[in-house]
Design a protein around this motif. Structure first.
Motif, short mmCIF file in Angstrom:
data_model
loop_
_atom_site.label_atom_id
_atom_site.label_comp_id
_atom_site.label_asym_id
_atom_site.label_seq_id
_atom_site.Cartn_x
_atom_site.Cartn_y
_atom_site.Cartn_z
N ALA A 155 48.81 -36.93 -44.89
CA ALA A 155 50.07 -36.05 -44.30
C ALA A 155 49.93 -35.77 -42.73
CB ALA A 155 49.95 -34.82 -45.17
N GLN A 156 48.97 -35.31 -42.32
CA GLN A 156 48.84 -35.20 -40.90
C GLN A 156 48.95 -36.66 -40.16
OE1 GLN A 156 46.32 -32.81 -42.72
NE2 GLN A 156 48.42 -32.05 -42.68
N GLU A 157 48.56 -37.68 -40.62
CA GLU A 157 48.91 -38.94 -40.02
C GLU A 157 50.17 -39.26 -40.14
OE1 GLU A 157 46.67 -40.89 -38.34
OE2 GLU A 157 45.28 -39.38 -38.58
N ARG A 158 51.12 -39.12 -41.15
CA ARG A 158 52.33 -38.94 -41.37
C ARG A 158 53.30 -38.21 -40.26
NH1 ARG A 158 52.77 -40.36 -47.97
NH2 ARG A 158 51.46 -42.11 -47.58
N GLU A 159 52.51 -37.08 -39.93
CA GLU A 159 53.29 -36.16 -38.84
C GLU A 159 53.17 -37.15 -37.56
OE1 GLU A 159 51.34 -32.55 -38.53
OE2 GLU A 159 51.78 -32.00 -40.80
N LYS A 160 52.06 -37.74 -37.22
CA LYS A 160 51.76 -38.32 -35.98
C LYS A 160 52.60 -39.49 -35.91
CE LYS A 160 46.75 -37.26 -35.88
NZ LYS A 160 45.59 -37.93 -35.91
N ALA A 161 52.84 -40.26 -37.09
CA ALA A 161 53.89 -41.35 -37.06
C ALA A 161 55.18 -40.95 -36.90
CB ALA A 161 53.85 -42.04 -38.49
N PHE A 162 55.51 -39.87 -37.64
CA PHE A 162 57.09 -38.99 -37.47
C PHE A 162 57.20 -38.87 -35.83
CE2 PHE A 162 59.83 -35.36 -36.79
CZ PHE A 162 60.97 -35.67 -37.79
N ALA A 163 56.19 -38.38 -35.14
CA ALA A 163 56.38 -37.87 -33.77
C ALA A 163 56.58 -39.28 -32.85
CB ALA A 163 55.12 -37.25 -33.15
N THR A 164 55.76 -40.33 -33.17
CA THR A 164 56.05 -41.58 -32.68
C THR A 164 57.11 -42.18 -32.86
OG1 THR A 164 53.56 -41.87 -32.59
CG2 THR A 164 54.88 -43.87 -32.48
N VAL A 165 57.74 -42.23 -34.02
CA VAL A 165 59.00 -43.02 -34.30
C VAL A 165 60.35 -42.10 -33.93
CG1 VAL A 165 60.48 -43.58 -36.41
CG2 VAL A 165 58.14 -44.20 -36.47
N VAL A 166 60.31 -40.85 -34.00
CA VAL A 166 61.48 -40.15 -33.75
C VAL A 166 61.45 -39.80 -32.25
CG1 VAL A 166 62.51 -37.84 -33.79
CG2 VAL A 166 61.65 -39.10 -35.84
N GLY A 167 60.13 -39.75 -31.60
CA GLY A 167 60.11 -39.58 -30.10
C GLY A 167 60.87 -38.27 -29.70
N GLY A 168 60.55 -38.03 -28.30
CA GLY A 168 61.44 -36.95 -27.56
C GLY A 168 60.22 -35.92 -27.77
N PRO A 169 60.47 -34.84 -26.73
CA PRO A 169 59.53 -33.56 -26.63
C PRO A 169 59.91 -32.64 -27.82
CG PRO A 169 61.63 -33.07 -25.20
CD PRO A 169 61.73 -34.80 -25.80
N ASN A 170 60.76 -32.80 -28.69
CA ASN A 170 60.86 -31.63 -29.62
C ASN A 170 60.31 -32.23 -31.13
OD1 ASN A 170 62.03 -29.61 -27.94
ND2 ASN A 170 64.12 -30.77 -28.20
N ALA A 171 59.84 -33.41 -31.11
CA ALA A 171 59.45 -33.92 -32.37
C ALA A 171 58.59 -33.14 -33.38
CB ALA A 171 58.96 -35.48 -32.02
N HIS A 172 57.63 -32.69 -32.71
CA HIS A 172 56.50 -31.96 -33.15
C HIS A 172 56.98 -30.62 -33.61
CE1 HIS A 172 53.05 -34.39 -32.84
NE2 HIS A 172 53.16 -34.60 -31.26
N ARG A 173 58.06 -29.96 -32.95
CA ARG A 173 58.63 -28.80 -33.54
C ARG A 173 59.54 -29.02 -34.59
NH1 ARG A 173 61.09 -26.79 -27.51
NH2 ARG A 173 59.37 -26.90 -26.42
N ALA A 174 60.00 -30.19 -34.73
CA ALA A 174 60.83 -30.43 -36.15
C ALA A 174 59.82 -30.69 -37.56
CB ALA A 174 61.76 -31.57 -35.79
N ILE A 175 58.77 -30.39 -37.21
CA ILE A 175 57.60 -30.72 -38.40
C ILE A 175 57.37 -29.23 -39.11
CG2 ILE A 175 55.44 -31.46 -39.17
CD1 ILE A 175 55.60 -33.54 -36.87
N PHE A 176 57.53 -29.07 -40.38
CA PHE A 176 57.28 -28.01 -40.96
C PHE A 176 56.31 -28.15 -42.19
CE2 PHE A 176 58.48 -24.52 -44.34
CZ PHE A 176 57.94 -23.61 -43.44
#
Length: 409
Positions: A155-176
């Motif tokens: 799951a944490q690896e998919r979080e990293k993938a989400f941050a890479t794909v979505v991009g931008g400074p707020n990508a990590h903030r959009a993860i819950f």
């Protein structure tokens, strides 16, 4: 090299060989109570059925995995789910060949050393979900993940993938990450999830790390009155049939290449057992596709009454609701709501209910084991004859003719 013995005639003529190549004893260490693991095991079986691999397979009778009990097993090879840290630890010094199956990692250093590894490509899973949501007009994205846990590294690896794909400074903030699912804390977990969803910009696309977490989002939206998919479009990962059964609104999901993973793992182990070289680099397997359903089929609507009405219809059309129940729910006159629907969608409330029933019937007809009479009941048609009439009027064919056309297309 094993040598087959020559067949000798018996009392009933020629008999098959009494001896042949000794089957290889292979352990499959998977929790086959999970759809992901079951489909990998199915891929291993498909490889065996398509080759000359002669394997005697060992799995726990209750389909759970107990790697700590493997000491002294004395088999010839193992294929195991390395997403489970206990398995990874238990097999790190295995005396027999091991092929690992699991999640892909953003960092090459996180893969086990000296063991062939077949991985689901997390980056491609998230990219496919993101591209689908983009295609329906979604521009705001968030991810519903899983709590930090050694067993949830995927799951944490998919979080990293989400941050890479979505991009931008707020990508990590959009993860819950939410809460773990426990009966005693379920209400509190739902409340926190609803608060998070309500605070996000709309319309919004939610990528859940798996179908189970996608179902949580769906439940939270239904409780909070958030329209799916007009306000929140949801897509999971796994295409789990059980989740589809438990969801009031059909769920979109990325289909992992699990059978291909199982076949690839079996191929690598077979090659090692025959004296071939180990595969040194991880083998990443791309997703097999995407199951697109109502939960992610976002359509921009301006009228909030139409949005709420469609959300209600999606939940209850299969229960046989009529237009009068929809207008009662909204507190509007039938003529007013029909006018709103015609302006937004070009048809009436009654038509929307019928289209929703028809869509569900078309999906169920893909299952050859269901009778047309059963499908009519499940989709909210009053009689089988009425469903026939709707199919002829809308599609120009009977339900059975539609089913046959889908099998041959």
């Amino acid at each position: 090299m094993h040598r087959e013995t020559e067949a000798r005639p018996g009392p009933f003529g020629a008999q098959p060989p009494t001896h042949g190549p000794r089957p290889h004893r292979i352990a499959l260490l998977f929790n086959a109570n999970k759809v992901y693991d079951r489909e990998i095991v199915a891929g291993i079986g498909a490889y065996m059925g398509s080759t000359r691999a002669v394997w005697d397979l060992f799995m726990e009778d209750d389909f759970r995995c107990r790697p700590w009990e493997m000491e002294g097993w004395g088999g010839d090879g193992i294929i195991a789910d390395f997403d489970d840290p206990e398995i990874s630890k238990a097999l790190s010094q295995s005396p027999c060949p091991v092929v690992a199956v699991g999640s892909s990692y953003a960092s090459p250093a996180d893969y086990p050393t000296g063991i062939p590894y077949v991985a689901t490509d997390n980056l491609q899973l998230i990219r496919l979900a993101h591209e689908h949501l983009l295609s329906v007009g979604i521009t705001e994205f968030a991810m519903y993940s899983a709590p930090l846990n050694p067993g949830n590294r995927w799951a944490q690896e998919r979080e990293k993938a989400f941050a890479t794909v979505v991009g931008g400074p707020n990508a990590h903030r959009a993860i819950f990450r939410g809460e773990a699912t426990h009966a005693s804390g379920w209400q509190d977990a739902m409340s926190k999830l609803i608060v998070w969803l309500q605070a996000l910009p709309k319309p919004l696309g939610i990528i859940a790390v798996n179908d189970a977490r996608a179902r949580h989002v769906m439940q939270a939206c239904l409780i909070a009155g958030l329209a799916v998919p007009e306000e929140i479009a949801i897509i999971g990962i796994d295409n789990d049939p059980l989740t589809q059964t438990l969801s009031r609104i059909p769920m979109s999901s990325v289909i992992q290449g699990t059978q291909e993973m199982g076949m690839t793992a079996a191929r690598l182990l077979h090659r090692m057992l025959c004296g071939g070289r180990e595969c040194s680099a991880p083998v990443l397997v791309a997703p097999a596709g995407i199951h697109i359903a109502t939960s992610s089929q976002h359509q921009a609507l301006r009228n909030p009454y139409v949005m709420r009405a469609r959300h209600y219809i999606r939940q209850y059309a299969a229960q046989g609701i009529k237009a009068e129940q929809v207008v009662d729910y909204l507190g509007l006159a039938r003529s007013t709501l029909d006018a709103y629907f015609r302006k937004e969608l070009g048809h009436t409330v009654h038509d929307e209910i019928m289209h929703t029933k028809l869509a569900k019937a078309k999906e169920l007809l893909l299952d050859a084991q269901l009778s047309c009479a059963s499908i009519a009941i499940q989709c909210g048609f009053t009689t089988l004859q009425y469903m026939h009439a709707v199919f002829r009027r809308e599609l120009g064919c009977t339900p059975r003719e539609y089913q046959l056309s889908q099998r041959t297309s």
